[in-house]
Design an enzyme around this catalytic site. Sequence first.
Site, PDB file in Angstrom:
ATOM      1  N   THR A 119      36.508  43.052  37.245  1.00  0.00           N
ATOM      2  CA  THR A 119      37.572  42.342  36.542  1.00  0.00           C
ATOM      3  C   THR A 119      37.676  42.769  35.090  1.00  0.00           C
ATOM      4  O   THR A 119      36.656  43.145  34.480  1.00  0.00           O
ATOM      5  CB  THR A 119      37.293  40.818  36.593  1.00  0.00           C
ATOM      6  OG1 THR A 119      38.139  40.151  35.662  1.00  0.00           O
ATOM      7  CG2 THR A 119      35.866  40.486  36.208  1.00  0.00           C
ATOM      8  N   TYR A 143      31.981  33.901  34.653  1.00  0.00           N
ATOM      9  CA  TYR A 143      32.646  34.707  35.688  1.00  0.00           C
ATOM     10  C   TYR A 143      32.542  36.196  35.341  1.00  0.00           C
ATOM     11  O   TYR A 143      32.077  37.010  36.158  1.00  0.00           O
ATOM     12  CB  TYR A 143      34.116  34.287  35.819  1.00  0.00           C
ATOM     13  CG  TYR A 143      34.939  35.251  36.628  1.00  0.00           C
ATOM     14  CD1 TYR A 143      34.692  35.426  37.986  1.00  0.00           C
ATOM     15  CD2 TYR A 143      35.961  36.001  36.035  1.00  0.00           C
ATOM     16  CE1 TYR A 143      35.426  36.330  38.727  1.00  0.00           C
ATOM     17  CE2 TYR A 143      36.707  36.893  36.774  1.00  0.00           C
ATOM     18  CZ  TYR A 143      36.434  37.068  38.117  1.00  0.00           C
ATOM     19  OH  TYR A 143      37.165  37.964  38.845  1.00  0.00           O
TER      20      TYR A 143
HETATM   21  N1  UFG Z   1      49.160  30.681  31.341  1.00  0.00           N
HETATM   22  C1  UFG Z   1      50.040  29.693  30.933  1.00  0.00           C
HETATM   23  N2  UFG Z   1      50.259  28.635  31.770  1.00  0.00           N
HETATM   24  C2  UFG Z   1      49.668  28.514  32.987  1.00  0.00           C
HETATM   25  C3  UFG Z   1      48.770  29.531  33.401  1.00  0.00           C
HETATM   26  C4  UFG Z   1      48.539  30.595  32.551  1.00  0.00           C
HETATM   27  O1  UFG Z   1      50.597  29.759  29.839  1.00  0.00           O
HETATM   28  O2  UFG Z   1      49.913  27.538  33.692  1.00  0.00           O
HETATM   29  C5  UFG Z   1      48.932  31.837  30.456  1.00  0.00           C
HETATM   30  C6  UFG Z   1      47.485  32.003  30.063  1.00  0.00           C
HETATM   31  O3  UFG Z   1      47.184  31.249  28.931  1.00  0.00           O
HETATM   32  C7  UFG Z   1      47.412  33.505  29.846  1.00  0.00           C
HETATM   33  C8  UFG Z   1      48.410  34.069  30.845  1.00  0.00           C
HETATM   34  O4  UFG Z   1      49.262  32.989  31.182  1.00  0.00           O
HETATM   35  O5  UFG Z   1      47.859  33.809  28.577  1.00  0.00           O
HETATM   36  C9  UFG Z   1      47.760  34.583  32.104  1.00  0.00           C
HETATM   37  O6  UFG Z   1      46.850  33.603  32.585  1.00  0.00           O
HETATM   38  P1  UFG Z   1      46.228  33.620  34.043  1.00  0.00           P
HETATM   39  O7  UFG Z   1      45.419  32.373  34.189  1.00  0.00           O
HETATM   40  O8  UFG Z   1      47.285  33.894  35.042  1.00  0.00           O
HETATM   41  O9  UFG Z   1      45.306  34.900  34.035  1.00  0.00           O
HETATM   42  P2  UFG Z   1      44.175  35.340  32.982  1.00  0.00           P
HETATM   43  O10 UFG Z   1      44.755  36.419  32.138  1.00  0.00           O
HETATM   44  O11 UFG Z   1      43.564  34.199  32.298  1.00  0.00           O
HETATM   45  O12 UFG Z   1      43.051  35.861  33.988  1.00  0.00           O
HETATM   46  C10 UFG Z   1      43.093  37.125  34.585  1.00  0.00           C
HETATM   47  C11 UFG Z   1      42.363  37.059  35.925  1.00  0.00           C
HETATM   48  C12 UFG Z   1      40.945  36.662  35.702  1.00  0.00           C
HETATM   49  C13 UFG Z   1      40.325  37.630  34.761  1.00  0.00           C
HETATM   50  C14 UFG Z   1      41.143  37.777  33.496  1.00  0.00           C
HETATM   51  C15 UFG Z   1      40.647  38.905  32.676  1.00  0.00           C
HETATM   52  O13 UFG Z   1      43.012  36.157  36.769  1.00  0.00           O
HETATM   53  O14 UFG Z   1      40.258  36.679  36.937  1.00  0.00           O
HETATM   54  O15 UFG Z   1      42.480  38.061  33.789  1.00  0.00           O
HETATM   55  O16 UFG Z   1      41.198  38.830  31.416  1.00  0.00           O
HETATM   56  F1  UFG Z   1      39.099  37.194  34.418  1.00  0.00           F
END
Ligand code: UFG
Length: 333
Positions: A119, A143
Amino acid sequence: MHEPAILVTGGAGYIGSHVVKQLGRSGRRLVVLDNLSTGFPDAVLHGELVVGDTGDMDLVRELLVRHRVRAVLHFAAHIVVPESVRDPLKYYRNNTCNTRNLLACCAAAGVEHFIFSSTAAVYGIPQETFIDEDAPTAPINPYGASKLMSEWMLRDLAAASQLRYVILRYFNVAGADPEGEIGQRTPEATHLIKVACEAAVGRRPGVEIFGTDYPTPDGTCIRDYIHVDDLAAAHLQALAHLEGGGASTILNCGYGHGYSVREVLAAVERVSGRPLNIRETGRRPGDPPALTADSRRIREVLGWRPRHDDLEFIVRTALDWERALARKQAAEG
Ligand code: UFG
């Protein structure tokens, strides 16, 4: 005697099931090992499903020998970042200890090729927004740490044996099977595109934007969203690379450019044809402002070329899947 099988752990889950579909289509013999803690048996469209744990060494040893396994694709893992912060040992047990046990079985059984689902979380909060594989690894949550430890075990085992590996570091995986057979079914999803699509089909009241004061053009976080089918294809190419004698390597999986949260939500509104109920809230802890993959290496080493580098296509497949899921659940009462 059967041809040697490929062992796919976690093949009943979101990404694993898409890889199983492509591998099965390509005619490979598969054994899928999944404990169904978050996977679904009907997501396994090819091969034999064995319900069990990757940490069950007796079972894994027996499968590797009986099916003469030469290649393992290891997806089985817990993947929810906030949960890993609340319950770190769950992650170190399932992601790290179980990978250690799987690797021990692989070493004993003479498995030659190993493809590991890692990841972008291993990079933590990177200095650069455009990240290559040599960027420092500094995970900021259990994680990411649990996955990085598995990377190290794999690297060290490979140095001490004949095993060769490809570590794939996924960026933001999204979308669903364009044929509509499989998709993401996580019950309490946290990932942006899934959450927004659930809101678009009325399964949630709305969607929140976590932070609008980031140093990005529109103030919201930027991520590199990759369609799950392109990611699945990268696994098949990684396997071909290893089977063709290619060297062990670590590869970022992303398109090399990103979209902001607002851009993603606008795409969901365009594709669904309806406005979303959007609420702007504060930052979610641990979110870096921008994360995009330098994907030159995967293109060079594997010759990988994305087929679905198109946000609207990603959203359309995710939305179609969400609608199908809603219909299925309504039919089941
Ligand atoms: N976000 C929102 N609202 C939501 C969900 C997410 O604004 O309801 C934003 C988050 O703050 C972030 C972006 O959308 O800025 C993406 O968030 P996600 O939760 O979809 O994904 P992440 O970037 O947090 O996580 C992903 C993978 C993880 C991994 C990570 C590595 O899903 O498994 O990238 O950076 F660890």
